[in-house]
Motif scaffolding. Sequence first.
Motif, mmCIF file in Angstrom:
data_model
loop_
_atom_site.group_PDB
_atom_site.id
_atom_site.type_symbol
_atom_site.label_atom_id
_atom_site.label_comp_id
_atom_site.label_asym_id
_atom_site.label_seq_id
_atom_site.Cartn_x
_atom_site.Cartn_y
_atom_site.Cartn_z
ATOM 1 N N VAL A 1 0.839 -1.204 0.000
ATOM 2 C CA VAL A 1 0.000 0.000 0.000
ATOM 3 C C VAL A 1 0.873 1.253 0.000
ATOM 4 N N THR B 1 2.368 1.431 -3.598
ATOM 5 C CA THR B 1 1.393 1.608 -4.682
ATOM 6 C C THR B 1 0.666 2.936 -4.584
ATOM 7 N N HIS B 2 0.232 3.316 -3.394
ATOM 8 C CA HIS B 2 -0.584 4.518 -3.231
ATOM 9 C C HIS B 2 0.214 5.744 -2.802
ATOM 10 N N ALA C 1 -0.814 7.399 1.418
ATOM 11 C CA ALA C 1 -1.094 6.038 0.964
ATOM 12 C C ALA C 1 -2.114 5.340 1.865
ATOM 13 N N ILE D 1 -5.615 6.860 1.334
ATOM 14 C CA ILE D 1 -6.213 6.409 0.074
ATOM 15 C C ILE D 1 -6.728 4.985 0.213
ATOM 16 N N HIS D 2 -5.957 4.140 0.869
ATOM 17 C CA HIS D 2 -6.358 2.740 1.032
ATOM 18 C C HIS D 2 -7.584 2.622 1.930
ATOM 19 N N LEU E 1 -9.170 5.334 -4.845
ATOM 20 C CA LEU E 1 -8.935 5.088 -6.267
ATOM 21 C C LEU E 1 -10.019 4.190 -6.858
ATOM 22 N N LEU F 1 -1.544 9.834 -8.993
ATOM 23 C CA LEU F 1 -2.321 8.599 -9.106
ATOM 24 C C LEU F 1 -3.750 8.908 -9.536
#
Length: 306
Positions: free
Chosen positions: A140, A143-144, A201, A204-205, A210, A238
């Motif tokens: 996470v 990626t984020h 991150a 966002i998770h 997203l 992103l």
Amino acid sequence: MFQQAMEGLRVVENGTYLDGTFGRGGHARGVLQRLGGGGRLLLMDKDPEAIAVAEREFGADPRVSIRRGSFADLANWDAAQSGLDGVLLDLGVSSPQLDVGERGFSFGKDGPLDMRMDPDSGESAAQWLARASEQEIADVLWTHGEERMSRRIARAIVARRAQQPLERTADLAQLIAANMPRSKPARGQKEIHPATRSFQAIRIHVNRELDDLAQGLDGAHAALKAGGRLAVISFHSLEDRIVKRFIARHAKAPPADRRLPAAAPFVPTLRIIGDAQKAGAAETAANPRARSAVLRVAEKLLEAAA
């Protein structure tokens, strides 16, 4: 980017518009000022505090309908199913959410490690960090947040929680900072707090931002009338990448592949309106958060073009 967003939406007097991220109502006020008596404005937000502001300020206006929830579900709102002349999405966390330490979004203000835009739904950041595997946390963060030290930070989080739960934003920020290499910013650049990318991150998770964006874009595309406008303000790469690719997928034919059988002719359903826009110097001076804002606008094509 208020003025650019209003110009992008091109509000018509008796149109129907949806603001999927009400926040504290700045864009909503702008749309209402441009609507006539036959216009409608649909307001959505996950945050109960934002909805309370919407009800207090606009609940008595017969042109306004208000719904608490994610814009990911905008296509399921009955009020939107008759068609929209415009959809506005102002993505990310709002300034009021950052400014209140108790919401748990800011590494600069100590508070419970929550980070949920809707505090009545889903896991808090503290709950997720307490159960997620080291690999999941690292994934996470990378990626984020595009955090290069993601594995080191994840390892430190897992080691720390074995001794004591992470329940405060200040504790997490200090833990991350202690596990980041010290480096000086390049000349002319402002120093970034070591926890910035990790907090982004995790937020966002926790909020599925997203996934919600992808679903909300599909919903907006389906709900827009011919000639209706989609205006999206993003605050990091992103989000902007998802918006840019979504618009391009509906506006531009994909590259031909001679190795495959001939496909049906591409029929665009969106038209790109201008280039991506950024905030001007005056706005960024007054609101530093606007430095990273990017506005993209697209128009639903006339049915005759389909």
